[in-house]
Design a protein around this motif. Structure first.
Motif: not given
Length: 112
Positions: A19, A22, A47, A49, A70, A87, A89, A91, A110
């Motif tokens: 990422p 974050s 990217t 997170q 998301c 959590y 991850k 784009r 994640i």
């Protein structure tokens, strides 16, 4: 040639990328609310997170803290539950100023 390379660049595998950022979902949402133009330049196509609480689930997306939408495949969506902390991850694909929502796609969970 540059336009061809941009349009037909190889598909990114966001799930395997390190990422660029974050953070908590509330921090990302606050950045866009504070300065949409600057945040768009900083985060879009990066990217990211993110951690946050699932506040809504739709057929092709779920929302974290009523701030981050998301977009994910059905298998990933089945892994989340309302009010669970996750959590993810993905784009960054932009900000919906009308709804005040940051949008991420290619989401993967994640597992800690």
């Amino acid at each position: 040639m540059a336009m061809y390379n941009y349009m037909y660049k190889s598909h990114r595998d966001i799930a395997t990328e390190v990422p660029d950022f974050s953070m908590e979902s509330k921090a990302l949402g606050a950045d866009f609310l504070k300065d949409t133009e600057k945040s768009t330049a900083k985060y879009v196509d990066k990217t990211i997170q993110i951690s946050g609480k699932v506040t809504e689930i739709e057929s092709d997306n779920f929302t974290l803290d009523q701030l981050i939408v998301c977009y994910a495949d059905s298998t990933t969506i089945k892994e989340v539950q309302i009010n669970s902390n996750v959590y993810v991850k993905g784009r960054s694909i932009g900000y919906d100023e009308l709804l005040g929502l940051v949008k991420l796609d290619q989401i993967s969970i994640i597992h800690h």
